[in-house]
Write a protein that holds these residues in place. Structure first.
Motif, short mmCIF file in Angstrom:
data_model
loop_
_atom_site.label_atom_id
_atom_site.label_comp_id
_atom_site.label_asym_id
_atom_site.label_seq_id
_atom_site.Cartn_x
_atom_site.Cartn_y
_atom_site.Cartn_z
N ALA A 74 0.84 -1.20 0.00
CA ALA A 74 0.00 0.00 0.00
C ALA A 74 0.88 1.24 0.00
O ALA A 74 1.99 1.23 0.52
CB ALA A 74 -0.91 0.01 1.22
N GLU A 75 0.37 2.28 -0.63
CA GLU A 75 1.10 3.54 -0.63
C GLU A 75 0.18 4.62 -0.04
O GLU A 75 -0.92 4.83 -0.52
CB GLU A 75 1.51 3.89 -2.06
N GLN A 76 0.68 5.25 1.02
CA GLN A 76 -0.09 6.30 1.68
C GLN A 76 0.48 7.66 1.29
O GLN A 76 1.69 7.83 1.29
CB GLN A 76 0.02 6.18 3.20
N LYS A 77 -0.41 8.58 0.96
CA LYS A 77 0.00 9.96 0.75
C LYS A 77 -0.73 10.82 1.77
O LYS A 77 -1.95 10.87 1.79
CB LYS A 77 -0.34 10.42 -0.67
N PHE A 78 0.06 11.47 2.62
CA PHE A 78 -0.51 12.30 3.68
C PHE A 78 -0.27 13.75 3.33
O PHE A 78 0.88 14.23 3.34
CB PHE A 78 0.15 11.93 5.02
N ASP A 79 -1.34 14.44 2.99
CA ASP A 79 -1.25 15.81 2.50
C ASP A 79 -1.49 16.77 3.68
O ASP A 79 -2.54 16.74 4.30
CB ASP A 79 -2.32 16.00 1.41
N THR A 80 -0.49 17.63 3.95
CA THR A 80 -0.61 18.56 5.09
C THR A 80 -1.39 19.82 4.73
O THR A 80 -1.59 20.69 5.59
CB THR A 80 0.78 18.96 5.62
N ARG A 81 -1.76 19.94 3.44
CA ARG A 81 -2.57 21.08 2.97
C ARG A 81 -2.00 22.42 3.49
O ARG A 81 -0.83 22.70 3.28
CB ARG A 81 -4.04 20.86 3.37
N GLU A 82 -2.83 23.20 4.16
CA GLU A 82 -2.32 24.52 4.60
C GLU A 82 -1.44 24.44 5.85
O GLU A 82 -0.68 25.39 6.14
CB GLU A 82 -3.48 25.49 4.83
N VAL A 83 -1.52 23.33 6.57
CA VAL A 83 -0.66 23.17 7.75
C VAL A 83 0.81 23.18 7.29
O VAL A 83 1.68 23.76 7.96
CB VAL A 83 -0.97 21.86 8.50
N GLY A 84 1.07 22.57 6.13
CA GLY A 84 2.43 22.56 5.58
C GLY A 84 2.96 23.98 5.43
O GLY A 84 4.11 24.27 5.80
N GLY A 85 2.12 24.88 4.92
CA GLY A 85 2.50 26.28 4.76
C GLY A 85 2.79 26.92 6.11
O GLY A 85 3.81 27.60 6.29
N ALA A 86 1.90 26.66 7.08
CA ALA A 86 2.05 27.26 8.41
C ALA A 86 3.34 26.80 9.08
O ALA A 86 3.92 27.51 9.89
CB ALA A 86 0.84 26.88 9.28
N LEU A 87 3.79 25.58 8.74
CA LEU A 87 5.02 25.05 9.34
C LEU A 87 6.26 25.41 8.53
O LEU A 87 7.36 24.97 8.84
CB LEU A 87 4.92 23.52 9.45
N GLY A 88 6.06 26.17 7.45
CA GLY A 88 7.18 26.58 6.62
C GLY A 88 7.64 25.51 5.63
O GLY A 88 8.72 25.60 5.04
N LEU A 89 6.80 24.49 5.44
CA LEU A 89 7.16 23.42 4.50
C LEU A 89 6.54 23.67 3.13
O LEU A 89 6.89 23.02 2.15
CB LEU A 89 6.64 22.07 5.03
N GLY A 90 5.61 24.58 3.08
CA GLY A 90 4.88 24.85 1.84
C GLY A 90 3.52 24.19 1.85
O GLY A 90 3.38 23.06 2.33
N ASN A 91 2.53 24.90 1.34
CA ASN A 91 1.18 24.33 1.27
C ASN A 91 1.19 23.04 0.45
O ASN A 91 1.88 22.96 -0.56
CB ASN A 91 0.22 25.33 0.60
N GLY A 92 0.43 22.06 0.92
CA GLY A 92 0.32 20.80 0.17
C GLY A 92 1.54 19.91 0.32
O GLY A 92 1.74 19.00 -0.47
N TYR A 93 2.36 20.19 1.35
CA TYR A 93 3.52 19.33 1.60
C TYR A 93 3.04 17.92 1.94
O TYR A 93 2.14 17.75 2.77
CB TYR A 93 4.34 19.90 2.76
N LYS A 94 3.62 16.91 1.29
CA LYS A 94 3.13 15.53 1.45
C LYS A 94 4.19 14.59 2.01
O LYS A 94 5.36 14.69 1.67
CB LYS A 94 2.66 14.97 0.10
N PHE A 95 3.73 13.69 2.85
CA PHE A 95 4.55 12.54 3.26
C PHE A 95 4.04 11.33 2.48
O PHE A 95 2.84 11.09 2.43
CB PHE A 95 4.36 12.24 4.75
#
Lengths: 315, 152
Positions: free
Chosen positions: A122-143
């Protein structure tokens, strides 16, 4: 496939898997002796070609977020796919859980061998959406996390052994590889790879149309591995409990609830997960699961709740 | 809120399943459902006759079960099934047929055939409006018979 091959060779996972397969082959050989003369019914089945889809409706479970046959949150002792002990089965699935501030997408496939061994990816994509931006990773930052699973049924039959207290029991592992190692290590997380080991016991109480599953998982995973494994100060395996209960309303419709206990080793609070679900199988090969999941705190966003949709196609 | 519901359901189911384990009759020859009212949900003996007619028709259509039934005295098998299931449901019947193991020993039935038969029985019960929970009470008694019926 090369990185996983290396990782597996380095980790104890492959030895465990190899042992499990050897054990199960032994068990199978001892408990299911082959008769030498083909009898009428079997001969007829052979004439009509390879056969699939022989499990009873909804008794194969759905697919958990890590790709194993089970409920949504937790693996069951059931071997995935529709194959019986003389058949090979399998399934593919897609799941989306959209929480208030994050989205998880998962896709995967599994194969079930002779109602004994289940192998899954299985492949999981975890999208941080706007939280990524708030953390300085950029909006839509994904693991992105890749999960290789193996499960072996060691005893029992959840569906047919209705006069016995013994549940169906399986042991399994989920080897996980996260693609954000540099970030995770910068956060004080020990590793971007880890392997969960679990034992599941599943029993269908047909007399009351209730299915119960209990799972104990050994893990170091933070948020199931989306945030890596262990921390620089806490890096030991611990056991966590998971459970599912389902009530069969019709042969193609079940409702239920689940919980999954989780480690809480990070500076960011991590909570246990809970869900309620409805699973519907419009045909023998398709199941659709709708759930509502309480994910608790995830990093900087608390009270995350997610509608969950999963579609599975099996054979 | 969700947590409370989940915990309540889990606690309930664990209690319920514990109680079930304690009361479940062992499904050897002569095992019966625990609840006599189930017989009414099947439409009593007349209902069972109709269900077995539909069941046999389904078995003869299904390629996974056809060969086991096409060359037998179907009327007699249906009558025996009515008596057997009627007795399992605590109805006023007596099953006079052979023991399950003896009857099926030479038939070479595999798990696929067995599951297909269960499926056809489910179709027949659905067609005759037997409530799902009552269907499962019967299936709970029949399911362990796989041990003597499935020989492959």
């Amino acid at each position: 496939m090369k990185p996983i091959k290396n990782a597996l060779l380095k980790s104890p996972a492959c030895y465990v898997a190899a042992c499990l397969c050897a054990i199960s082959a032994n068990v199978a050989a001892q408990t299911e002796p082959k008769t030498s003369t083909p009898a009428p019914a079997a001969a007829d089945a052979e004439k009509s070609g390879p056969t699939f889809s022989s499990k009873l409706l909804l008794t194969g479970g759905v697919t958990n977020i890590e790709g194993s046959a089970g409920g949504g949150l937790t693996p069951w002792a059931i071997i995935g796919g529709n194959g019986t002990k003389e058949q090979i089965g399998g399934s593919v699935f897609y799941t989306q859980a959209r929480a208030n501030d994050y989205t998880l997408n998962v896709a995967g496939a599994m194969v079930g061998l002779f109602d004994r061994v289940e192998l899954s990816y299985a492949e999981q994509k975890f999208d941080t959406r706007e939280v990524g931006g708030a953390l300085g990773l950029g909006n839509g930052y994904k693991f992105t996390q890749k999960i290789y699973g193996a499960k072996v049924r060691v005893a029992g039959d959840a569906v047919l052994e209705q006069d016995s207290w013994l549940p169906q029991i399986a042991v399994g592992l989920q080897h996980k590889e996260n693609d954000r190692g540099d970030l995770l290590r910068a956060l004080g997380i020990k590793s971007d790879r880890g392997t969960d080991y679990y034992v599941s016991a599943t029993k269908l109480f047909l007399n009351s149309s209730i299915l119960v599953n209990g799972t104990v998982r050994l893990t170091k995973a933070n948020q199931t591995g989306i945030l890596g494994f262990g921390t620089n100060t806490k890096d030991k395996y611990k056991a966590y409990a998971e459970g599912s209960v389902a009530y069969l309303l019709r042969k193609d419709l079940a409702i239920g609830a689940e919980f999954r206990q989780k480690p809480d080793n990070l500076g960011f609070k991590e909570n246990n997960w809970y869900d309620v679900f409805v699973a519907y199988a419009p045909t023998k090969n398709i199941s659709v699961t709708l759930a509502y999941v309480d994910l608790g705190n995830i990093v900087i966003k608390e009270k995350q709740k997610a509608p969950y949709l999963s579609v599975q196609i099996g054979f | 809120m969700l947590k409370k519901i989940c915990f309540a359901l889990l606690a309930l189911s664990i209690t319920a399943s514990g109680a079930l384990v304690a009361t479940q009759a062992s499904a050897q020859e002569g095992a019966q459902v625990s609840d006599a009212a189930t017989f009414k949900d099947f439409g009593e003996k007349a209902g069972l006759v109709k269900i077995m007619d539909d069941f046999m028709a389904g078995l003869l259509k299904d390629p996974r079960t056809k060969s086991s039934f096409e060359n037998v005295d179907q009327q007699r098998v249906k009558e025996q099934l009515v008596d057997q299931i009627c007795a399992i449901l605590k109805g006023p019947c007596e099953y006079k047929g052979g023991k399950m193991g003896q009857v099926h020993r030479e038939l070479g039935i595999n798990r696929e055939n067995f599951n297909a038969l269960v499926e056809q029985l489910q179709f027949a019960m659905d067609k005759n409006n037997v409530p799902f929970s009552s269907q499962n009470k019967l299936l709970a008694v029949l399911a362990p018979m796989h041990r003597v019926i499935v020989t492959q």
